[in-house]
Design an enzyme around this catalytic site. Structure first.
Site, PDB file in Angstrom:
ATOM      1  N   HIS A 102      -2.803 -10.658  -3.340  1.00 27.26           N
ATOM      2  CA  HIS A 102      -3.672  -9.779  -2.559  1.00 27.26           C
ATOM      3  C   HIS A 102      -2.963  -8.477  -2.234  1.00 27.26           C
ATOM      4  O   HIS A 102      -1.803  -8.475  -1.801  1.00 27.26           O
ATOM      5  CB  HIS A 102      -4.074 -10.472  -1.253  1.00 27.26           C
ATOM      6  CG  HIS A 102      -4.897  -9.609  -0.339  1.00 27.26           C
ATOM      7  ND1 HIS A 102      -4.518  -9.318   0.946  1.00 27.26           N
ATOM      8  CD2 HIS A 102      -6.079  -8.959  -0.547  1.00 27.26           C
ATOM      9  CE1 HIS A 102      -5.441  -8.538   1.507  1.00 27.26           C
ATOM     10  NE2 HIS A 102      -6.383  -8.308   0.626  1.00 27.26           N
ATOM     11  N   SER A 103      -3.630  -7.367  -2.457  1.00 29.37           N
ATOM     12  CA  SER A 103      -3.180  -6.055  -2.011  1.00 29.37           C
ATOM     13  C   SER A 103      -1.765  -5.752  -2.501  1.00 29.37           C
ATOM     14  O   SER A 103      -1.514  -5.677  -3.701  1.00 29.37           O
ATOM     15  CB  SER A 103      -3.293  -5.984  -0.482  1.00 29.37           C
ATOM     16  OG  SER A 103      -3.206  -4.648  -0.022  1.00 29.37           O
ATOM     17  N   PHE A 104      -0.812  -5.595  -1.597  1.00 25.79           N
ATOM     18  CA  PHE A 104       0.571  -5.267  -1.956  1.00 25.79           C
ATOM     19  C   PHE A 104       1.153  -6.267  -2.946  1.00 25.79           C
ATOM     20  O   PHE A 104       2.014  -5.921  -3.766  1.00 25.79           O
ATOM     21  CB  PHE A 104       1.427  -5.223  -0.690  1.00 25.79           C
ATOM     22  CG  PHE A 104       2.778  -4.603  -0.883  1.00 25.79           C
ATOM     23  CD1 PHE A 104       2.974  -3.237  -0.727  1.00 25.79           C
ATOM     24  CD2 PHE A 104       3.868  -5.395  -1.214  1.00 25.79           C
ATOM     25  CE1 PHE A 104       4.224  -2.661  -0.913  1.00 25.79           C
ATOM     26  CE2 PHE A 104       5.132  -4.829  -1.390  1.00 25.79           C
ATOM     27  CZ  PHE A 104       5.306  -3.454  -1.246  1.00 25.79           C
ATOM     28  N   VAL A 129      -2.603  -3.837  -5.601  1.00 27.34           N
ATOM     29  CA  VAL A 129      -1.808  -2.743  -6.161  1.00 27.34           C
ATOM     30  C   VAL A 129      -1.415  -3.090  -7.595  1.00 27.34           C
ATOM     31  O   VAL A 129      -0.958  -4.195  -7.871  1.00 27.34           O
ATOM     32  CB  VAL A 129      -0.531  -2.526  -5.322  1.00 27.34           C
ATOM     33  CG1 VAL A 129       0.413  -1.559  -6.016  1.00 27.34           C
ATOM     34  CG2 VAL A 129      -0.882  -2.027  -3.936  1.00 27.34           C
ATOM     35  N   HIS A 243     -11.491  -5.538   2.544  1.00 29.59           N
ATOM     36  CA  HIS A 243     -10.205  -5.771   1.886  1.00 29.59           C
ATOM     37  C   HIS A 243      -9.646  -7.165   2.182  1.00 29.59           C
ATOM     38  O   HIS A 243      -9.050  -7.791   1.312  1.00 29.59           O
ATOM     39  CB  HIS A 243      -9.227  -4.690   2.356  1.00 29.59           C
ATOM     40  CG  HIS A 243      -7.914  -4.692   1.655  1.00 29.59           C
ATOM     41  ND1 HIS A 243      -7.789  -4.594   0.277  1.00 29.59           N
ATOM     42  CD2 HIS A 243      -6.642  -4.769   2.135  1.00 29.59           C
ATOM     43  CE1 HIS A 243      -6.514  -4.608  -0.047  1.00 29.59           C
ATOM     44  NE2 HIS A 243      -5.799  -4.721   1.055  1.00 29.59           N
TER      45      HIS A 243
END
Length: 262
Positions: A102-104, A129, A243
């Protein structure tokens, strides 16, 4: 709250028995990796639902965050985060892994796939990312975001970390969930935003991969990553949530993961 997210197993039996059960039913093992400021706890509801579906699941927390916040230091890099998950997979003897970042953690799972291809079934980048070899998260972030986070880190204790944004920044608007999230977010080591991802192979290392795009609301700072995904024609799955969809829309997240993996 168990770090591995598994609640239906007696503590004395441990992950080894869970893994044996996984091998017996021939289902893949989900490793769910959290993003910046979070910990493995953010996946709890999704993990419980996957377990109910007969999967085994682990939700490791990366160094310096969540229940490991006491390890915060200037020495934490993307390599540290990658090593966290590589060692998690190796020391728990996991195979046939569906690795979700997830995300980073998109940068983390790219690094893990570069090292442990043979243990991974597929990669799922969850509103995440995407970095190429030699890039840092700050290299692809909007300049105003980079400037703001550096300024915030300068004010932090030891100038080590970026304080967590508000829950609303992650698309969490429910009051109860917002209060709970605010209590559990921890500062994120700025050194990981500045360090470079090192890859020997193409992103994904030839593994099946897909991208989940959370559309309501859109997390704007990831637009360059989404552009990369579109340009390279990755499979994209849209999720009508913010998000932190795994936290706010666990059922919808589960359904989409099942759609991608089946």
């Amino acid at each position: 709250q168990a770090e591995d997210g598994i609640r239906d197993q007696p503590r004395s039996r441990g992950l080894g028995d869970v893994y044996k059960r996984q091998m017996k039913n021939n289902k893949p093992h989900f490793v769910l990796v959290h993003g910046a400021w979070h910990g493995g706890w953010v996946w709890t509801e999704v993990a419980q639902s996957l377990i109910y579906q007969g999967y085994s699941v682990t939700c490791p927390t990366q160094t310096g965050l969540g229940e490991r916040k006491h390890l915060l230091s200037s020495n934490i890099t993307l390599d540290t985060f990658i090593e966290d998950i590589v060692n998690h997979i190796i020391f728990n003897n996991l195979d046939n892994v569906i690795l979700v970042g997830h995300s980073f953690a998109g940068s983390t799972i790219s690094g893990v796939a570069d090292i442990l291809k043979d243990r991974i079934n597929r990669l799922i980048y969850f509103d995440a990312v995407i970095l190429s070899d030699g890039q840092s998260p700050f290299d692809i972030a909007p300049p105003e975001v980079v400037k703001e986070r550096i300024a915030l880190a300068e004010k932090s204790e030891g100038k080590l970390s970026v304080p967590a944004p508000t829950p609303e920044a992650f698309g969490v608007f429910d009051i109860r969930k917002s209060i709970m999230l605010n209590k559990q977010l921890t500062p994120h080591p700025i050194s990981t935003f500045q360090s470079k991802l090192k890859l020997k192979n193409e992103i994904g290392n030839g593994l099946p991969l897909s991208y989940i795009f959370c559309t309501n609301p859109v997390y704007e700072s990831l637009e360059s990553s989404r552009e990369f995904v579109r340009k390279n024609k990755w499979p994209i799955f849209e999720l009508d949530a913010g998000h932190n969809a795994m936290y706010t829309h666990a059922k919808e997240t589960l359904n989409l993961l099942m759609k991608i993996c089946n």
